[in-house]
Design an enzyme around this catalytic site. Structure first.
Site, PDB file in Angstrom:
ATOM      1  CB  SER A 120       3.225  -6.686   0.104  1.00 59.24           C
ATOM      2  OG  SER A 120       2.988  -6.814   1.488  1.00 59.24           O
ATOM      3  N   GLY A 121       5.956  -8.547   1.400  1.00 57.45           N
ATOM      4  CA  GLY A 121       6.503  -9.673   1.949  1.00 57.45           C
ATOM      5  C   GLY A 121       5.550 -10.799   2.376  1.00 57.45           C
ATOM      6  CG  HIS A 122       1.286  -9.499   4.213  1.00 52.54           C
ATOM      7  ND1 HIS A 122       0.213 -10.007   4.386  1.00 52.54           N
ATOM      8  CD2 HIS A 122       1.659  -8.359   3.582  1.00 52.54           C
ATOM      9  CE1 HIS A 122      -0.623  -8.926   3.646  1.00 52.54           C
ATOM     10  NE2 HIS A 122       0.303  -8.096   3.333  1.00 52.54           N
ATOM     11  CB  CYS A 173      -8.815  -5.204   0.896  1.00 55.98           C
ATOM     12  SG  CYS A 173      -7.237  -5.462   0.892  1.00 55.98           S
ATOM     13  CD  GLN A 219      -2.217 -11.087  -4.355  1.00 62.93           C
ATOM     14  OE1 GLN A 219      -1.869 -12.408  -4.189  1.00 62.93           O
ATOM     15  NE2 GLN A 219      -2.915 -10.691  -3.353  1.00 62.93           N
ATOM     16  CB  THR A 254      14.876   4.189  12.092  1.00 61.13           C
ATOM     17  OG1 THR A 254      15.049   5.195  12.559  1.00 61.13           O
ATOM     18  CG2 THR A 254      15.822   2.930  12.496  1.00 61.13           C
ATOM     19  CB  THR A 258      -0.971  -0.124   1.355  1.00 59.94           C
ATOM     20  OG1 THR A 258      -1.739  -1.137   1.071  1.00 59.94           O
ATOM     21  CG2 THR A 258      -1.895   1.323   1.115  1.00 59.94           C
TER      22      THR A 258
HETATM   23  N1  PMP Z   1      -1.600  -4.960  -4.004  1.00 58.17           N
HETATM   24  C1  PMP Z   1      -2.330  -6.084  -4.244  1.00 58.17           C
HETATM   25  C2  PMP Z   1      -2.475  -6.442  -5.537  1.00 58.17           C
HETATM   26  C3  PMP Z   1      -2.691  -6.517  -2.925  1.00 58.17           C
HETATM   27  O1  PMP Z   1      -3.359  -7.814  -3.036  1.00 58.17           O
HETATM   28  C4  PMP Z   1      -2.417  -6.148  -1.804  1.00 58.17           C
HETATM   29  C5  PMP Z   1      -2.850  -6.832  -0.410  1.00 58.17           C
HETATM   30  N2  PMP Z   1      -4.216  -7.257  -0.354  1.00 58.17           N
HETATM   31  C6  PMP Z   1      -1.930  -4.701  -1.739  1.00 58.17           C
HETATM   32  C7  PMP Z   1      -1.576  -4.137  -2.735  1.00 58.17           C
HETATM   33  C8  PMP Z   1      -1.744  -4.041  -0.540  1.00 58.17           C
HETATM   34  O2  PMP Z   1      -0.531  -4.717   0.164  1.00 58.17           O
HETATM   35  P1  PMP Z   1      -0.048  -4.485   1.922  1.00 58.17           P
HETATM   36  O3  PMP Z   1      -0.865  -5.341   2.597  1.00 58.17           O
HETATM   37  O4  PMP Z   1       1.309  -4.963   1.913  1.00 58.17           O
HETATM   38  O5  PMP Z   1      -0.331  -3.055   2.232  1.00 58.17           O
END
Ligand code: PMP
Length: 386
Positions: A203-205, A328, A183, A241, A75
């Protein structure tokens, strides 16, 4: 056979933290205190961890280390990229995107449009693919910004970013191209430079790294205006930081995901087939939303007439975690904007669920999830499934 009790099949929302990532965080933390910006031995030790992580991410994604800007996630990376590009391209510079984008792209585009940037959104085809964004390029206008995700968060559809990048580089070299690869990274091979994009967010998760760790790749020579002010970290592009602990975990998880790419694709394709075959054998009618050529681990299905929010809740009571649309937007019964833009009917959209598989999904998990899914769909369908 022993079946798992709690089943998690919502890896596109957030995946299981890899053992290696958890270990890397603890190791960085155990190195002792230290701010990576400090010049003493303790600061230098943390800086080494941070820069090793940056080198690793860069080499895994075909970028230079100075092109990697660590962020809190995608994000932030999407905001940094789009606001930065629009500021660099100048007031009223045009923007081109698509309604299939994640909110962290779409809402930034809408904010920029409110501030005077002309915005064109190009709808996808019924499979969720946006074959050509160049049709929206205005003639004779100031150079602007184009954004196209690499893979979709709800359907797994893959977008032709490399083709678009090549086209723009030859016909509109002053335009900037951003891709949200959240993704796709860790799921398919991603090479930053061969996509011809100027920025790429990740995004790492999504691949077994920690939540709160992401990055924006920024092509050399294409400076961005920072979102925050107050420090020189990461060349002033993202002051504050840096967390060497999160960066180390993100990098380790990414290298494991990249090493497992081909095997993961093979496993995910087989699981996908098992799910579809089993539903068919059990006479459970379904429709697939999205392209059959997309990422195999994301399966978007509609079970005619059964509302997705009820199905997700009923499955949760059976200890199966999946989502309705993207995470989301779940919790809201507004139809998914992605599926709406693909031209699907409202009934189909409101009954669509997303099953997403992860690096630790096993055949036993899939089999048991199917038993529960079929039971719940039959119950909610009340025999009216035909
Ligand atoms: N872009 C896409 C295509 C996503 O699927 C997501 C996560 N749902 C995000 C952005 C946002 O990622 P983050 O959770 O790291 O803010």
């Amino acid at each position: 056979m022993k079946y798992p009790t709690a089943i998690y099949l919502d890896h596109a929302a957030s995946s299981t933290l890899r053992e290696s990532a958890s270990k890397a965080m603890v190791e960085a933390w155990q190195k002792g205190p230290g701010n990576p910006a400090s010049t003493h031995h303790a600061g230098r030790a943390q800086r080494r961890i941070l820069e090793d992580a940056r080198d690793k991410v860069a080499s895994l994604l075909g970028a230079f280390p100075d092109e990697v800007v660590f962020t809190s996630g995608a994000t932030e990376a999407n905001n940094l990229a789009l606001l930065g590009h629009a500021a660099a391209a100048g007031p009223n510079s045009p923007l081109i995107g698509s309604p299939v984008e994640h909110k962290s792209v779409l809402q930034v585009l809408c904010e920029l449009a409110k501030a005077g940037h002309p915005l064109t959104l190009v709808s996808p085809n019924p499979e969720g693919i946006v074959p050509d964004l160049t049709c929206a390029l205005p003639t004779g206008a100031n150079p602007g910004t184009v954004t196209l995700q690499l893979a979709n968060q709800e359907t797994g559809a893959l977008q032709p970013v490399g083709k678009l990048g090549k086209q723009l580089a030859s016909t509109h070299p002053a335009w900037r191209l951003h891709t949200d690869a959240t993704q796709a990274v860790g799921k398919i091979r991603v090479d930053f430079h061969s996509l011809f994009v100027h920025t790429l967010s990740l995004s790492g998760h999504k691949w077994g790294g920690p939540i709160g760790a992401g990055a924006l790749l920024v092509r050399r020579g294409w400076p961005l205006r920072a979102l925050c002010h107050g420090g020189e970290q990461q060349d002033g592009r993202r002051p504050g930081t840096e967390s060497s602990m999160l960066a180390a975990a993100l990098a380790v998880a990414l290298s494991e995901a990249v090493a497992d790419l081909d095997a993961f694709q093979t496993r995910a394709s087989a699981f996908r087939q098992t799910i579809l075959n089993t539903l068919k054998q059990n006479a459970v009618p379904y429709e697939i939303n999205g392209s059959p050529e997309g990422l195999p681990h994301i399966l978007n299905l509609s079970f005619g007439g059964i509302r997705a929010d009820l199905l997700v809740m009923a499955l949760d009571l059976e200890q199966v975690a999946i989502s309705a649309g993207s995470a989301c937007t779940s919790g809201s019964i507004l139809p998914s904007s992605v599926l709406t833009s693909m031209g699907l009917s409202k009934d189909r959209i409101l009954s669509s669920i997303r099953i997403s598989l992860g690096h630790d999904t096993t055949p036993e998990i899939v089999d048991e999830a199917l038993v529960r899914l079929i039971r719940v769909v039959r119950r909610l369908g009340g025999g009216g499934l035909s």
